[in-house]
Design an enzyme around this catalytic site. Structure first.
Site, PDB file in Angstrom:
ATOM      1  N   ASP A 137       0.853  -1.185   0.000  1.00 46.16           N
ATOM      2  CA  ASP A 137       0.000   0.000   0.000  1.00 46.16           C
ATOM      3  C   ASP A 137       0.892   1.239   0.000  1.00 46.16           C
ATOM      4  OD1 ASP A 137      -2.965   0.772   1.973  1.00 46.16           O
ATOM      5  OD2 ASP A 137      -1.840   2.016   0.592  1.00 46.16           O
ATOM      6  N   ASP A 160      -3.126   2.317  -6.054  1.00 47.76           N
ATOM      7  CA  ASP A 160      -1.971   2.342  -5.142  1.00 47.76           C
ATOM      8  C   ASP A 160      -1.884   1.119  -4.232  1.00 47.76           C
ATOM      9  OD1 ASP A 160      -4.177   2.976  -3.618  1.00 47.76           O
ATOM     10  OD2 ASP A 160      -3.052   4.270  -2.261  1.00 47.76           O
ATOM     11  N   GLU A 161      -2.533   0.026  -4.617  1.00 48.58           N
ATOM     12  CA  GLU A 161      -2.491  -1.178  -3.783  1.00 48.58           C
ATOM     13  C   GLU A 161      -2.301  -2.417  -4.649  1.00 48.58           C
ATOM     14  OE1 GLU A 161      -5.609  -1.727  -0.774  1.00 48.58           O
ATOM     15  OE2 GLU A 161      -6.213   0.313  -1.262  1.00 48.58           O
TER      16      GLU A 161
END
Length: 416
Positions: free
Chosen positions: A10, A112-113
DNA sequence: TCTGGGGTCCTAGGACCC
DNA sequence: TCTGGGGTCCTAGGACCC
């Protein structure tokens, strides 16, 4: 079966970190992570909100999702930067490329993960904790931003643990750690427990994940339906979905906008719809899909939401055709309330592999050619290069919504 | 807190068919 | 003519995610 090892990676304050890394890479000396700064806001929309914030905003009590107006009132010298989605995509892909070196099985969960299946990779890169630290340090050094990595035996626990303490940390949440590390947490920290579910659980005196785990699942089902059983299993750490590599096919494409003024006129509403349909259909065609479902939605100035949809007897990607249907749907739904938000969406997508002109009721062959010609001009010369004449004196934006502007950004060659 | 924009999935009710 | 119940499709709305 040997137990799996799953990582959840993350990016810390992703949008802000990426903008900060980009600016440093462009030769700026100020790191915007070290001052009160936020990413968010679009001058065109009525109320921009905070999408990401730097750590120094914490002492001003600025929250993600808060309006920029409110954030500015708390911190008058706040730096506000508009989101640069093209940059974000590049950064996301750069992260993916690093992760791919540590496992062939990675899944993008959001911009974003990522999930990474580290099972059976120990021989190559060492113990899970060691490998996670290696990845974290590499990303920091090579890409210029920090990540949190959560490690466990499934995606759910890995994701929860990546959220523990930030930034730049590696955490574990193995099943044997659930009672000490997860059960004391507030119930809203559990994946898929949002505000509505939290409210219902609090009303029944269930406040921690441990208390949820200790509740009779049939009782949970009585007021949360199948969702109750799902989160009860989650509270026990039970989840076993695989890390799915490769792209997940999309189900629908939509575009919506909050208008900068109340829309009260039918003609105006139709023009707003057209501006939304234009970009939505460009994306639809770019991805090579045809749609068989069209939906419109709006929000009134009293914050009531309405939607209306129609399944078509055919599939289409034509801007004009979808706009006409969207206008019909709006006309059927709208009773003249002042509108502050309008949306359009298509679904029931199918791959546009073959076209059967014989099926076409109207002259779609010609329309397709026009749509494609316009797409091409916009791609080469920019979205504003060609606009409909109906916008010339309307005071409306001809192209609305979340278009990724294909402007030339200097590539972050040295770090990406 | 007065709330952006892009998605996914679930549920309930009605229509329709057998 | 009225009736049961199940299956499927469609639509609207809600909840959740980032």
């Amino acid at each position: 079966m040997k137990r799996r090892i799953i990582f959840h990676i993350d990016v810390n304050s992703a949008y802000l970190s990426w903008e900060a890394a980009y600016r440093l890479q462009q030769g700026e000396s100020l790191d915007i992570r070290t001052i009160p700064a936020v990413i968010g806001g679009d001058p065109q929309t009525r109320h921009g909100i905070v999408l990401a914030k730097s750590i120094p905003t914490k002492k001003y009590d600025i929250k993600t999702g808060e309006t920029l107006y409110s954030a500015l009132s708390k911190c008058p010298n706040l730096l506000i930067v508009r989101p640069n989605y093209l940059l974000f995509r590049q950064c996301s892909e750069a992260l993916r490329d690093v992760l791919k070196e540590y496992s062939p099985t990675i899944q993008q969960f959001s911009i974003d993960e990522y999930f990474l299946d580290y099972t059976a990779m120990e021989n190559l890169f060492g113990e899970p904790l060691q490998a996670a630290h290696t990845i974290k340090e590499r990303v920091k050094k090579e890409l210029g931003f920090t990540v949190n990595i959560g490690i466990s035996t499934n995606k759910l626990l890995a994701k929860i643990s990546s959220d523990f303490q930030k930034p730049d940390k590696v955490h574990t949440l193995f099943p044997e750690e659930i009672p000490t590390k997860m059960w004391p947490l507030p119930v809203e920290d559990l994946f898929l427990v949002g505000s509505a579910t939290t409210r219902k659980l609090h009303a029944r005196n269930i406040h921690t994940i441990g208390e949820l785990a200790g509740t009779d699942p049939l009782y949970l089902r009585s007021f949360l339906k199948s969702h109750g059983l799902l989160i009860w299993n989650y509270a026990h750490g039970r989840e076993n979905s695989p890390v799915r590599p490769g792209a997940i096919p999309i189900k629908g494409i939509g575009n919506s906008t909050t208008t900068s003024f109340d829309v009260e006129d039918l003609h105006e509403a139709h023009l707003v719809l057209l501006s939304l349909v234009e970009t939505m259909c460009t994306r639809l065609r770019h991805k090579g899909y045809l749609a068989q479902l069209v939906a419109v939605s709006f929000r009134t100035n009293e914050f009531l939401n309405y939607s209306h949809q129609r399944k078509l007897s055919f599939s289409t990607d034509s801007t004009n055709e979808i706009w006409e249907i969207a206008c019909q749907l709006l006309d059927e739904l709208w009773q003249g309330q002042p509108l502050r938000h309008l949306g359009v969406r298509v679904g029931e997508l199918c791959q546009n592999d073959f076209i059967q002109p014989a099926f076409f009721v109207r002259d779609r062959v010609k329309e397709r050619k026009i749509d494609r010609a316009i797409d091409e001009i916009r791609e080469r010369f920019g979205a504003q290069a060609i606009i409909r004449s109906s916008y010339l004196h309307s005071g409306l934006k001809p192209i609305a919504g979340g278009v990724i502007t294909e402007e030339e950004y200097p590539m972050m060659t040295s770090i990406l």
